[in-house]
Design an enzyme around this catalytic site. Structure first.
Site, PDB file in Angstrom:
ATOM      1  N   HIS A 279      -5.384  -3.930   4.232  1.00  0.00           N
ATOM      2  CA  HIS A 279      -5.113  -2.705   3.166  1.00  0.00           C
ATOM      3  C   HIS A 279      -3.800  -2.428   3.047  1.00  0.00           C
ATOM      4  CE1 HIS A 279      -6.041   1.418   2.019  1.00  0.00           C
ATOM      5  NE2 HIS A 279      -7.056   0.788   1.245  1.00  0.00           N
ATOM      6  N   CYS A 280      -2.965  -2.340   4.110  1.00  0.00           N
ATOM      7  CA  CYS A 280      -1.505  -2.081   4.291  1.00  0.00           C
ATOM      8  C   CYS A 280      -0.756  -2.803   3.211  1.00  0.00           C
ATOM      9  CB  CYS A 280      -1.090  -2.086   5.591  1.00  0.00           C
ATOM     10  SG  CYS A 280      -1.635  -1.093   6.899  1.00  0.00           S
ATOM     11  N   LEU A 281      -1.373  -4.095   3.200  1.00  0.00           N
ATOM     12  CA  LEU A 281      -0.535  -5.010   2.397  1.00  0.00           C
ATOM     13  C   LEU A 281      -0.663  -5.008   0.937  1.00  0.00           C
ATOM     14  CD1 LEU A 281      -1.125  -8.137   4.473  1.00  0.00           C
ATOM     15  CD2 LEU A 281       1.260  -7.131   4.319  1.00  0.00           C
TER      16      LEU A 281
ATOM     17  N   ARG B 237       0.935  -1.124   0.097  1.00  0.00           N
ATOM     18  CA  ARG B 237      -0.059   0.004   0.129  1.00  0.00           C
ATOM     19  C   ARG B 237       0.923   1.301   0.046  1.00  0.00           C
ATOM     20  NH1 ARG B 237      -4.883   1.449  -1.409  1.00  0.00           N
ATOM     21  NH2 ARG B 237      -5.170  -0.710  -1.274  1.00  0.00           N
TER      22      ARG B 237
END
Length: 359
Positions: free
Chosen positions: A338-340, A98
């Protein structure tokens, strides 16, 4: 002087816009998870990939051919259909795509796409080395044969949240932090957001949540679910250290107005029970969900509030199934689904690009 992406008609669409693919960076070092922790987190990570691949291509940056072969073995053993998986030899330092991945912009009128290559410094140079991660947008631009533009400042994908209709949400704690772009004022950063993301309005909240080493990424606190509705993490316990931060965000959101003058619709999303591992409070949040073509994938944390969060998001996204995946081991790395991930939008504007949900 060259025209900015915005001047050329490019913009960053909302996450619910149809995807051509989702981009990930395969975990391979101990930068975020020790070897023992990797073994614990991989089942959820593989389930995440399998769910995304039901509706779109999953493109995975893998450090080298050795890592690619190991990844294929894990995917096959987990029952993931490799037909929708592309493993690419793109060297990476860490797994948080992300933030180090490309920002894909679209111009439907011209039938063109463009990548913005923001600078990346691992959240204020906290976790060197990050040189390989910083090159990933250019690697992907070459792979996709897309033009790219260098913005020239540091920007992370998790720090910005788009409604697809001209508005971006972000946090002062992150974007105005002196460890990112200390030479820029708030007004100058807003201009970069407008020029390189194609937005017309920047809405600011103050802080992030406890345990977030990114200095307050918005994707742990406030997320758009349609053009005028957000879900916002809430903490009712005044004794919890997140209480004041999240309360202040809710106050700010209620005062915000969109470009058309309309007040934001704000839906409360509970925070999970505190996740504490090895004495450390981790940044567990249901707001770190990911919207893909096949589903909305929600991190869960083995507590009673998991189902409540899923139920709320099901009402917000009636056009998609909502899938909860246990993120308790993934969050040890200080991020979640979401960060990944980073989405790659299509140019399609005829179907599925507007979320009609809300409460």
């Amino acid at each position: 002087m060259a025209l900015t992406p915005a001047q050329q008609g490019f913009f960053f669409p909302a996450e619910w816009h149809p995807h051509a693919a989702t981009w990930l960076s395969w975990p391979h070092t101990e930068a975020s998870w020790s070897k023992e922790r990797q073994e614990l987190m991989f089942p959820a990570y593989l389930e995440f990939i399998r769910t995304i691949a039901e509706g779109e291509e999953v493109c995975i940056n893998a450090h080298n051919e050795y890592i690619i072969q190991g990844a294929k073995m894990r995917l096959l053993m987990a029952g993931v259909d490799l037909a929708n998986i592309k493993l690419l030899a793109h060297p990476v330092n860490d797994s948080w795509c992300r933030d180090h991945g490309p920002a894909f912009l679209i111009n439907p009128d011209l039938g063109q796409r463009l990548i913005v290559n923001w600078g990346y410094n691992a959240w204020g140079a906290k976790y060197p080395p990050y040189d390989r991660d910083d090159l990933i947008p250019i690697e992907i631009a070459h792979y996709r044969k897309l033009p790219y533009v260098n913005a020239g400042i540091v920007m992370e994908g998790g720090s910005v949240e788009f409604n697809g209709n001209g508005t971006v949400l972000t946090s002062k704690a992150c974007l105005l932090n002196e460890n990112r772009n200390p030479h820029l004022s708030q007004e100058q950063i807003e201009q970069y957001l407008c020029d390189y993301y194609g937005v017309k309005q920047v809405l600011w909240v103050e802080e992030g949540i406890v345990g977030d080493d990114t200095d307050g990424h918005i994707d742990d606190t406030v997320r758009w679910v349609n053009e005028d509705t957000v879900v916002a993490a809430c903490e009712p316990d005044p004794k919890d250290p997140n209480y004041r931060f999240l309360h202040d965000i809710h106050v700010d959101l209620k005062e915000m107005r969109l470009l058309n003058g309309k007040q934001l619709n704000v839906v409360e999303l509970p925070m999970p029970d505190p996740v504490i591992i090895d004495g450390q409070r981790l940044p567990a949040s249901y707001a770190n969900f990911y919207i893909c073509n096949a589903a909305v994938i929600v991190p869960t944390f083995r507590c009673d509030k998991d189902q409540e969060a899923i139920d709320i998001l099901e009402r917000c996204f009636p056009d998609r199934k909502v899938v909860g995946i246990d993120s308790t081991e993934i969050i040890w790395g200080l991020g979640s689904f979401h960060c990944l991930s980073q989405q790659e939008p299509t140019l399609d504007t005829t179907a599925g690009n507007v979320s009609t949900g809300g409460i």
